[in-house]
Design a protein around this motif. Sequence first.
Motif, PDB file in Angstrom:
ATOM      1  N   MET A 631      46.814 -67.470 -26.243  1.00  0.00           N
ATOM      2  CA  MET A 631      47.476 -66.254 -26.352  1.00  0.00           C
ATOM      3  C   MET A 631      46.527 -64.990 -26.233  1.00  0.00           C
ATOM      4  O   MET A 631      45.495 -65.014 -26.331  1.00  0.00           O
ATOM      5  N   THR A 632      47.172 -64.035 -25.682  1.00  0.00           N
ATOM      6  CA  THR A 632      46.827 -62.612 -25.620  1.00  0.00           C
ATOM      7  C   THR A 632      47.390 -61.756 -26.599  1.00  0.00           C
ATOM      8  O   THR A 632      48.854 -61.608 -26.270  1.00  0.00           O
ATOM      9  N   ILE A 633      46.881 -61.124 -27.293  1.00  0.00           N
ATOM     10  CA  ILE A 633      47.435 -60.143 -28.394  1.00  0.00           C
ATOM     11  C   ILE A 633      46.885 -58.653 -28.443  1.00  0.00           C
ATOM     12  O   ILE A 633      45.583 -58.687 -27.972  1.00  0.00           O
ATOM     13  N   SER A 634      47.621 -57.717 -28.833  1.00  0.00           N
ATOM     14  CA  SER A 634      47.183 -56.376 -28.914  1.00  0.00           C
ATOM     15  C   SER A 634      46.266 -56.336 -30.084  1.00  0.00           C
ATOM     16  O   SER A 634      46.113 -56.977 -30.996  1.00  0.00           O
ATOM     17  N   ASN A 635      44.953 -55.475 -29.677  1.00  0.00           N
ATOM     18  CA  ASN A 635      43.812 -55.276 -30.685  1.00  0.00           C
ATOM     19  C   ASN A 635      44.284 -54.045 -31.719  1.00  0.00           C
ATOM     20  O   ASN A 635      43.771 -53.171 -31.422  1.00  0.00           O
ATOM     21  N   ASP A 636      45.354 -54.232 -32.386  1.00  0.00           N
ATOM     22  CA  ASP A 636      45.791 -53.426 -33.584  1.00  0.00           C
ATOM     23  C   ASP A 636      45.622 -53.931 -34.898  1.00  0.00           C
ATOM     24  O   ASP A 636      45.850 -55.198 -35.141  1.00  0.00           O
ATOM     25  N   ALA A 637      45.481 -53.182 -35.627  1.00  0.00           N
ATOM     26  CA  ALA A 637      45.593 -53.425 -37.469  1.00  0.00           C
ATOM     27  C   ALA A 637      46.802 -54.388 -37.377  1.00  0.00           C
ATOM     28  O   ALA A 637      48.106 -53.840 -37.328  1.00  0.00           O
ATOM     29  N   VAL A 639      48.045 -56.893 -36.504  1.00  0.00           N
ATOM     30  CA  VAL A 639      48.868 -57.856 -35.503  1.00  0.00           C
ATOM     31  C   VAL A 639      48.611 -59.126 -35.865  1.00  0.00           C
ATOM     32  O   VAL A 639      49.740 -59.978 -35.616  1.00  0.00           O
ATOM     33  N   LEU A 640      47.396 -59.754 -36.084  1.00  0.00           N
ATOM     34  CA  LEU A 640      47.256 -61.205 -36.168  1.00  0.00           C
ATOM     35  C   LEU A 640      48.030 -61.558 -37.549  1.00  0.00           C
ATOM     36  O   LEU A 640      48.452 -62.777 -37.555  1.00  0.00           O
ATOM     37  N   GLY A 641      48.022 -60.783 -38.443  1.00  0.00           N
ATOM     38  CA  GLY A 641      48.816 -61.152 -39.770  1.00  0.00           C
ATOM     39  C   GLY A 641      50.197 -61.248 -39.504  1.00  0.00           C
ATOM     40  O   GLY A 641      50.908 -62.281 -39.928  1.00  0.00           O
ATOM     41  N   ARG A 642      50.812 -60.421 -38.340  1.00  0.00           N
ATOM     42  CA  ARG A 642      52.313 -60.872 -38.252  1.00  0.00           C
ATOM     43  C   ARG A 642      52.306 -61.716 -37.464  1.00  0.00           C
ATOM     44  O   ARG A 642      53.754 -62.545 -37.651  1.00  0.00           O
ATOM     45  N   ILE A 643      51.363 -62.421 -36.574  1.00  0.00           N
ATOM     46  CA  ILE A 643      51.838 -63.475 -35.924  1.00  0.00           C
ATOM     47  C   ILE A 643      51.610 -64.743 -36.562  1.00  0.00           C
ATOM     48  O   ILE A 643      52.546 -65.612 -36.638  1.00  0.00           O
ATOM     49  N   ILE A 647      54.807 -67.554 -37.362  1.00  0.00           N
ATOM     50  CA  ILE A 647      54.626 -68.978 -36.978  1.00  0.00           C
ATOM     51  C   ILE A 647      54.625 -69.586 -38.418  1.00  0.00           C
ATOM     52  O   ILE A 647      55.567 -70.582 -38.470  1.00  0.00           O
ATOM     53  N   GLY A 648      54.516 -69.024 -39.630  1.00  0.00           N
ATOM     54  CA  GLY A 648      55.022 -69.566 -41.120  1.00  0.00           C
ATOM     55  C   GLY A 648      56.283 -69.547 -41.104  1.00  0.00           C
ATOM     56  O   GLY A 648      57.288 -70.386 -41.760  1.00  0.00           O
ATOM     57  N   GLU A 649      57.204 -68.501 -40.603  1.00  0.00           N
ATOM     58  CA  GLU A 649      58.597 -68.416 -40.795  1.00  0.00           C
ATOM     59  C   GLU A 649      59.416 -69.465 -40.019  1.00  0.00           C
ATOM     60  O   GLU A 649      60.600 -70.048 -40.289  1.00  0.00           O
TER      61      GLU A 649
END
Length: 715
Positions: A631-637, A639-643, A647-649
């Motif tokens: 995965m490539t994701i934005s380096n923003d505050a 973001v990783l938590g939302r991902i 996945i948990g949802e």
Amino acid sequence: MTTVDDLIGLVRAYNPRTNEKLIRDAFSFGEEMHQGQFRHSGEPYFTHPVAVAAILAEQQMDDATIITALLHDTIEDTKASFSVVEKRFGRDIADLVDGVTKLTNLQLSSTQTKQAENFRKLFIAMSRDLRVTLVKLADRLHNMRTIKAMRPDKQGQKARETMDIYAPLAGRMGMQWMREELEDLAFRVLNPEARNSIIRRFITLQRETGDVVEKITADMRIELEKNDIRAEVTGRAKKPYSIWRKMQEKDQGFSRLSDIYGFRIITATEADCYRVLGAIHQRWRAVPGRFKDYISQPKSNGYRSLHTTVSGRDGKRVEVQIRTREMHEVAETGVAAHWSYKNGERVENRFAVDPVRWVTALSERLDESHDHDEFLEAVKLEMYQDQVFCFTPKGDVIKLPRGATPIDFAYAIHTRIGAACVGAKVDGLRVPLWTRLKNGQSVDIITAEGQTPQATWIDIAVTGRAKSAIRRSLREEDRERFIKLGRELARVAFENVGKKATTKALRTAAKTLGIEGEEDELLARLGSAETTSREVVLAIYPELAERKGEEIEEARAVIGLDIDQVHRRAPCCQPVPGERIVGITFRGQGVVVHAIDCAALADYEDQPERWVDLHWQEGTHKSVNTVTFDMTISNDAGVLGRICTLIGEQKANISDLTFVDRKPDFYRLFLDVDLRDVEHLHRVTTALEAETNVSSIIRHRDPQRAASVGEVSKA
């Protein structure tokens, strides 16, 4: 049954240079391949291909077509293959036989969607070689001649298909005699009482009036002799189905139907055709509106003739067709005249239409839309309807199907003219747009700036081209309104499940639903009620409709192992339930399970004894099958938590996370997620793709990570 010598005699009569040896070889091969096969009537099956070949020989077809007829069922119904036919008879004949086989397998009277696709395949076959269609028509003709041996339900099915498709197709190809016979044979099955009634009335009429045909024919010959015109005159009563159709169209009983006799006059020259017309009109009164000049304006299939209807002996209406011998050959055999022979030489009939040009002309107006209704509409209008010829004010000829209106005329000139149409003049008089145009009329289209197509025009227009253009314009006009409404519906639907209808989410939903044009097209369909908001939400979050069942233990997940064998998933391809799998055995260590497309399997190609055929147990699997995402994701505050929350949802668990690359604006990472099956994998991937801050996500597979032989689970 027609013998091989009989068949060769038929062919040699028009082609003395025929390849007799090849025809004999084909006859012998076909007879051998069909040995032991029988028709519904109990006759040997090979009597059918021979009869089809004889029908085509009567049409003076070339050797390749005759041989194709003899072999047309070998690839489909016998042990013969394409390569065998090609090796023995050449590529040209093998391609023709294969083409007929594929045409036989088309269900042209099937469901709407499949029918449209099969009509496309029919056009493709026709464009490659029209002889394929000629063989298929002859095949259907013989089957209809012998249809009584079939079950009643099969008779009805074949008769309806013949009436709806094959008879009109024969007519559109100019083979009028075949069209009439196919129609009458189908009519005999579909409505035997009506057919018998018409025949009985004919017999009564002949008993009361004598042989009207012979009397009128004699009258015409006398009239032509007076005018010093040499011509051949023949007459006949029309076929029962032709009469029945006229009775239905005119809503008249048999006693009131007058033009039930048809006469044909064949002349030496084109000039004589018009001289004959003058002589006939001088002797008998012409019926207004029943004259057609197909010599100056030929049909697209090459048909040329003068048609007129006159009040003949005792006031009976009779139809007269006047043509030259060359025109007659085309009228009888249609496009088959392109392959005609005389004294063993291919003779070019100047009136015969080149098959390639003919199919191109037939197809050029067909709408390219994927809308099945529109395509079938266009196909059937182009193929099955007679044409009328109208003129622009400048004298240009516009060909249209019978029943066409000024709207069709306008769109036939140009889409822009059609869209701006506000009225029309026919022969100088203003007429309503729903007026049905007739042969020879001059049409002047009145346009105005700012005019747009009206919804009512769809019911007025008859051509596929006009209907398609009107629908397209109406869709575009309403599109903005539908998009706006669709956006609001999507917002509410997503909020109801605690989500947001972001641009990326909508694009992902469009992709999942297979909608081209992505976001705007999805919203337009949502606003016009073609797609529901529930379908859009479930396209991204299908777990909302999920039902749980009993979960399968990991040890029972794979079927195909011996009772004492153990297994483990290969880390190189990480197969999950729902994917095709295969096992590789390791001595003393059990079986390693690979996805069927795993690149690592190439290492075992020369060891087939180690391969085990496996498949997954059906049912609900536990979330224990780890899959690695790149995965490539934005380096923003956050973001990783939302991902992780996403996945948990999806009821999935993150078992490992490794950062591969860190940049000021993005992170690249490997994420291990425990999943149930391939459907679960798809749901997680779709949910992550819809997240705005996810730039890319792919399933990570590494063929270099060869399956290590370690601890395995007990099977």
